[in-house]
Design a protein around this motif. Structure first.
Motif, mmCIF file in Angstrom:
data_model
loop_
_atom_site.group_PDB
_atom_site.id
_atom_site.type_symbol
_atom_site.label_atom_id
_atom_site.label_comp_id
_atom_site.label_asym_id
_atom_site.label_seq_id
_atom_site.Cartn_x
_atom_site.Cartn_y
_atom_site.Cartn_z
ATOM 1 N N LEU A 7 0.991 -1.827 -6.363
ATOM 2 C CA LEU A 7 -0.069 -2.414 -7.188
ATOM 3 C C LEU A 7 -0.784 -1.319 -7.964
ATOM 4 N N GLN A 8 -1.304 -1.693 -9.105
ATOM 5 C CA GLN A 8 -2.165 -0.780 -9.858
ATOM 6 C C GLN A 8 -3.536 -1.422 -10.052
ATOM 7 N N CYS A 9 -3.648 -2.362 -11.010
ATOM 8 C CA CYS A 9 -4.983 -2.978 -11.197
ATOM 9 C C CYS A 9 -5.292 -3.956 -10.080
ATOM 10 N N HIS A 18 -9.095 1.373 -14.319
ATOM 11 C CA HIS A 18 -8.843 -0.064 -14.121
ATOM 12 C C HIS A 18 -7.388 -0.234 -13.706
ATOM 13 N N GLY A 19 -7.010 0.512 -12.652
ATOM 14 C CA GLY A 19 -5.649 0.412 -12.130
ATOM 15 C C GLY A 19 -4.954 1.761 -12.052
ATOM 16 N N GLY A 78 4.521 5.307 -11.001
ATOM 17 C CA GLY A 78 4.042 3.946 -11.253
ATOM 18 C C GLY A 78 3.648 3.750 -12.711
ATOM 19 N N GLN A 79 2.951 4.726 -13.275
ATOM 20 C CA GLN A 79 2.555 4.630 -14.678
ATOM 21 C C GLN A 79 3.780 4.587 -15.587
ATOM 22 N N TRP A 110 0.837 -1.209 0.000
ATOM 23 C CA TRP A 110 0.000 0.000 0.000
ATOM 24 C C TRP A 110 0.872 1.259 0.000
ATOM 25 N N HIS A 160 3.086 1.797 -3.254
ATOM 26 C CA HIS A 160 2.348 1.750 -4.522
ATOM 27 C C HIS A 160 2.762 0.516 -5.325
ATOM 28 N N VAL A 170 -11.538 -3.961 -12.502
ATOM 29 C CA VAL A 170 -11.032 -4.396 -13.804
ATOM 30 C C VAL A 170 -9.517 -4.548 -13.709
ATOM 31 N N GLY A 171 -9.059 -5.746 -14.039
ATOM 32 C CA GLY A 171 -7.653 -6.086 -13.820
ATOM 33 C C GLY A 171 -6.750 -5.761 -14.983
ATOM 34 N N GLY A 172 -6.687 -4.479 -15.313
ATOM 35 C CA GLY A 172 -5.829 -4.031 -16.406
ATOM 36 C C GLY A 172 -6.549 -4.092 -17.733
ATOM 37 N N ASP A 187 -6.605 0.796 -2.565
ATOM 38 C CA ASP A 187 -5.739 -0.339 -2.243
ATOM 39 C C ASP A 187 -6.212 -1.255 -1.112
ATOM 40 N N LEU A 241 1.800 7.955 -8.192
ATOM 41 C CA LEU A 241 1.049 7.262 -9.233
ATOM 42 C C LEU A 241 1.624 7.538 -10.617
ATOM 43 N N PHE A 262 -4.975 -1.952 -20.992
ATOM 44 C CA PHE A 262 -3.951 -1.615 -21.982
ATOM 45 C C PHE A 262 -4.546 -1.514 -23.378
ATOM 46 N N HIS A 292 8.139 -0.856 -7.914
ATOM 47 C CA HIS A 292 7.424 -0.552 -6.679
ATOM 48 C C HIS A 292 7.095 -1.819 -5.888
ATOM 49 N N PHE A 297 -4.718 -7.150 -9.783
ATOM 50 C CA PHE A 297 -5.077 -8.539 -10.093
ATOM 51 C C PHE A 297 -3.969 -9.516 -9.721
#
Lengths: 162, 823
Positions: free
Chosen positions: A97-99, B513-514, B683-684, A92, A95, B264-266, B36, B680, B268, A141, A101
């Motif tokens: 994780l993003q989606c 979705h992420g 992260g992207q 957490w 960061h 939604v798990g990604g 999260d 964030l 792209f 991350h 899954f």
């Protein structure tokens, strides 16, 4: 059909299952624990990683009957009475994780790593999570998250010892 | 590629996420994500996690042939399997409309695209039947028992063969495999090439890729006949557009369809689409009167979810010997696959638009041919057209720099527009909003220690070490986009509602979705209203709750959806000021909104935020004509795209014995305008860089001559793994966009766009001394090793086309120099 007795996150459960039922399907469809995800069903992506007797396994390549008599740990069992596990906190805060899954599998895999190696190097972390794919983060991350968790867990152990 | 032992990641995020006092804005902080806690505890719900009473499972039967006549389909054995409820083929589902394509262009050939194949199948994985059963295992057993007669036909997988000497067609009715031709010409291209001292030519291939969201596609549908309501849970990036298309495919009033994108798990780009299953599963739920769920297997995800890229590019750059670029000519063959998915023909057009890159090309000449083949459709995959354009431009710039013997960074700096030239009109007809290309590249050079890297490279050669430095700049087109330039509206919607207790609900049409918009949108609203992000609940992905929206793709969510939220909040601020002024006996213009309090300027009078909010709902003391409640909606239509940019540098070492590439250092300086949450954004960018390096180094979808997908599993398709990559060195420049009030640009695709040419430039740079100028992606050790071997064995080939005086001077030089080998 076969009878199985599996202890999931500390609670013993009994069920009748087809011998071919995958453990991941057992967890998701029979036990109702959908935190463990299916990303490939061929043991290549690691999204379904759970702990079996404390060690990380990919639950899409374990049959439910093979888990008979064993202890299974899933992501739902990580937090303790509302208190997040240090690994969850790490993901957490950093960061990791993003989606989200791949995250349950990453958490369980990291759990296994930190149980074996309480203070791994970056390189050891990257090797350890090698069987878990993430398409969002580029892993950096996640590595930071595991390191953060390792620091917290070491600190807590020494605090308890003191 | 081996991992760099020394992590060098750093970021210039300006705060650590803790509050520095009440005045500090939330925007700009490294705030932990609100989404999260549910994700790290495994208590969130993706589509496949949802289970309804009496729910059925379905499995698609798919073609094992790339091109075949479909004969009899025998379903008796499948129907006999215990638990099977039904087996359906094309005839049964003929009432379902075609899989839609949203793109209109002159002369575009749009083939019929039924949800289940009728007379012919045209790619491996095309659905021909669907089996429904009480449980997944029964459905899979039964699907294996469906027998289909196929009469194999000639398979078309090679674009050049598909166009030349056409004797067989993917779609007979067109008598051609060409789907469209798209040209973009501007400036005097003939003069540019006539004036050129040198023409640098290269064919380069952008290989076919799989998006591979970790969550595969999934659909759950339920129909309530009493309420006449179809509810569809779908792992989608575009819930509203999908709702419209489902209603068209099924002939239902749009008001009867509710689409929910749960977790939604990604995506792209792969979930920015409407697929056959999106029509079939709801149809089954209506037909059978029971909920039906479908989840794609990874194998299906490889074969039957859209692919990305797959273009052959012939590139010619006209350049003066002093390094001034004069013109660019590009011929592109784009492999569209067998059918058009939602945006298939659009993607190559985006490539054309972005082919000016960061440079001042006086003339450009682009021609693209879209080609049908017996493969899965290509469509939007992270970057969608821009990575292709950037690859072409940045590769040819690097090859030209080597040919002209100019430093590749210097060559770029020379051809950038200056920052004072913005807004800058490109030769392709775009207006870039704002940029400082020089600043960003210079920052990257400094961070990378560029001069030292070049020195090491030079010295390394003496010891047989092959070090390479890859430079790539990029500009991307984001915040898609003005509606005039999009097929289905380029705006985004937001409704902001301050509830009676002072808590805020944001309904956003963007469907993350992420990307973390539950956090970033809450940050920007919190600043506007003087509250905390935790007071803001961001709702998305449910068409019954949220105003019609477009979705999250094309790095648009913050710049368009965030701006809609910002502007809706401005409407509420005006309303709050009016009401506070009334309550305080002040003028609305004198009211300022502070931390949970509204104050009248010039007086000490103030009123708590919550009291003003409650007064708007109790409505007992409101000014005349004041509309009770606190809710505002804004549909934001952007006046232009935004154009984020940046410069990336990769430092590699290539082992000439094995062809193995070691990525030692990767520096990225990106500029996405103002930053809402640095954590964030990093992260992207990191994820994007990894994905772009994936294309450069490992990923490739290969269809063999029979149209079989050879790399159709995660065993064969090499996704980047943790130990393949080092940590990255990130930094930023900040050039706000004038296109929206927050000055934001977008960051979702940046890393993917820059990193692919950056890596290839680095590897080719390392091997330039061997005469290697280009190696096709992915740069697996085997391919690099082969290039080295060929270079060492090959006889000398003629120099590339030289024109005029430079040719004569080069000829003189060559006469004095030892022969240089070329691949």
């Amino acid at each position: 059909m076969k009878n199985v007795t599996i202890t999931i996150n500390g609670a013993e459960q009994q069920a009748q299952v087809e011998p071919r039922l995958l453990l991941v399907h057992y967890l998701r469809e029979v036990a109702g624990l959908t935190g463990t995800h299916i990303g490939c069903e061929t043991s290549l992506c690691g999204a379904c990683t759970v702990l079996m007797d404390g060690r990380a396994v990919k639950s899409c390549t374990v049959l439910a009957v093979q888990a008979d008599g064993h202890k299974i740990g899933t992501v739902e069992g990580l937090a303790n009475g509302g208190q997040l596990h240090a690994i969850q906190e790490g993901f957490w805060e950093e960061h990791g994780l993003q989606c989200g899954f791949c995250t349950p599998g990453m958490l369980m895999c990291s759990h296994d790593l930190l149980a074996q190696h309480p203070s791994p190097t970056d390189s050891e972390i990257r090797e350890a999570i090698n069987g878990n794919l993430c398409r969002c983060t580029g892993y950096e991350h996640i590595v930071n998250a595991v390191k953060s968790a390792a620091r917290k867990m070491t600190k807590r152990v020494s605090a308890r010892a003191a | 590629m081996a991992q760099n032992g020394k992590p060098t990641s750093k970021s210039n995020g300006k705060s650590n996420g803790t509050r520095n006092g009440d005045a500090a804005p939330w925007v700009g902080r490294k705030l932990k994500r609100k989404e999260d806690p549910r994700l790290i505890q495994g208590i969130s719900h993706y589509t496949d996690d949802l289970k309804l009473p009496r729910m059925l499972h379905c499995v698609l039967v798919r073609s094992p042939y790339a091109h075949a006549e479909v004969g009899a389909i025998r379903t008796d054995a499948a129907r006999a399997v215990h638990g099977v409820v039904g087996v359906f083929t094309a005839e049964d589902v003929s009432s379902i409309g075609m899989v839609p394509c949203a793109i209109q262009m002159p002369d575009l050939k749009v083939p019929k695209h039924p949800v289940l194949a009728t007379e012919r199948v045209r790619y491996v994985g095309e659905p021909v039947a669907v089996v429904v059963a009480e449980d997944l295992y029964a459905a899979r057993d039964a699907a294996e028992l469906v027998e289909v007669d196929y009469e194999p036909l000639h398979v078309i997988t090679n674009m050049e063969k598909a166009l030349g000497n056409e004797t067989s067609y993917v779609h007979e009715e067109f008598r051609s495999n060409k789907a469209f031709t798209h040209a973009l010409k501007n400036g005097d291209i003939a003069a540019a090439f006539k004036k050129a001292d040198r023409v640098v030519k290269q064919r380069m291939i952008n290989q076919r890729l799989a998006p591979i969201a970790m969550e595969t596609r999934a659909v759950l549908a339920e129909y309530l006949p009493g309420e006449k309501r179809l509810t569809v849970w779908n792992s989608t990036q575009i819930p509203h557009l999908l709702r419209t298309q489902i209603s068209v495919m099924l002939g239902l009033p749009e008001t009867a369809v509710r689409v929910i994108a749960p977790e939604v798990g990604g995506g792209f780009g792969s979930k920015l689409n409407v697929y056959a299953e999106d029509g079939i599963v709801p149809w089954l739920a209506m037909k059978l009167g029971r909920p039906v769920r479908w989840s794609e297997t990874r194998r299906e995800n490889f074969a039957s979810t859209i692919h990305g890229r797959d273009t052959i590019n012939d590139v010619e750059l006209a350049v003066k010997k002093d390094g001034t670029v004069l013109g660019l000519r590009v011929r592109i063959l784009a492999d569209l696959g067998a059918y058009h998915q939602l945006l298939t023909p659009l993607i190559p057009q985006l490539t054309a638009l972005m082919l000016a890159g960061c440079y001042k090309f006086p003339a450009i000449d682009i021609e693209i041919q879209g080609v049908f083949t017996n493969k899965m459709s290509t469509d939007a995959y992270r970057g969608a057209g821009r990575p292709e354009a950037t690859y072409i431009v940045e590769r040819i710039m690097d090859i030209a720099a080597h040919e002209l013997n100019i430093d590749s960074a210097e060559f770029r700096l020379k051809n950038f527009p200056q920052s004072k030239e913005f807004p800058f009109n490109t030769v392709t007809g775009l207006t870039y909003d704002s940029a400082k290309y020089q600043e960003s590249l210079k920052k990257a050079l400094q961070l990378a220690g560029y001069d030292a890297l070049r020195r090491r490279q030079k010295n390394g050669l003496k010891q047989g070490k092959y070090y390479g430095v890859g430079v790539s700049t990029y500009v991307e087109i984001c915040a898609i986009g003005p509606s005039a330039a999009t097929p289905a509206g380029g705006w985004e919607s937001a409704t902001v509602r301050i509830e009676p207790t002072g808590k805020v609900t944001l309904l956003t049409g963007a469907s993350p979705h992420g990307q973390g918009e539950e956090t970033t949108f809450a940050q920007l609203i919190a600043d506007q209203l003087g509250i905390d992000p935790d007071d803001v609940n961001v709702v998305h992905g449910d068409t019954l709750a949220v105003p019609y929206g477009i979705g999250t793709f094309g790095s648009r969510a913050t710049a368009v959806g965030g701006t809609a939220a910002y502007l809706a909040t401005q409407k509420l601020k005006a309303k709050l000021a009016t009401l506070a002024a009334h309550l305080l006996g002040a003028k609305p213009g004198d009211i300022t909104i502070g931390r949970r309090v509204l104050t009248a300027k010039g007086s000490k009078k103030s009123i708590p935020f919550r009291e003003v909010v409650m007064a708007a709902y109790t409505a007992r003391s409101i000014p005349a004509g004041f509309e009770p409640g606190l809710e505002a909606t804004h549909f934001f239509e952007p006046s232009n795209f935004t154009f984020p940019f940046g410069a990336h540098i990769a430092s590699v070492e290539v082992d000439p014995e094995t062809g193995e590439v070691k990525l030692e250092k990767y520096v990225a300086v990106d500029d996405c305008g103002n930053v809402l949450n640095p954590l964030l954004v990093d992260g992207q960018i990191q994820g994007g860089i990894a994905q772009g390096i994936g294309q450069a180094m490992w990923e490739e979808l290969i269809y063999n001559e029979e149209g079989q997908l050879v790399t159709g599993t995660l065993m064969d398709y090499a996704l980047p793994k943790a130990h393949f990559l080092p940590n990255f060195t990130l930094d930023r420049t900040v050039t706000p966009s004038p296109v929206n009030p927050m000055g934001v640009k977008g960051v979702g695709e940046a890393g993917t766009i820059a990193s692919t040419p950056c890596m290839v430039n680095a590897v080719c740079d390392a091997l330039a001394s061997l005469g290697i100028r280009h190696i096709e992606m992915p740069l697996k050790p085997e391919r690099v090793w082969q290039a080295i071997s060929h270079a060492q064995a090959a006889p000398r080939e003629p120099e590339p086309l030289l024109v005029g005086a430079l040719a004569a001077s080069a000829a003189r030089k060559n006469a004095q120099k030892p022969a240089r080998r070329r691949t």
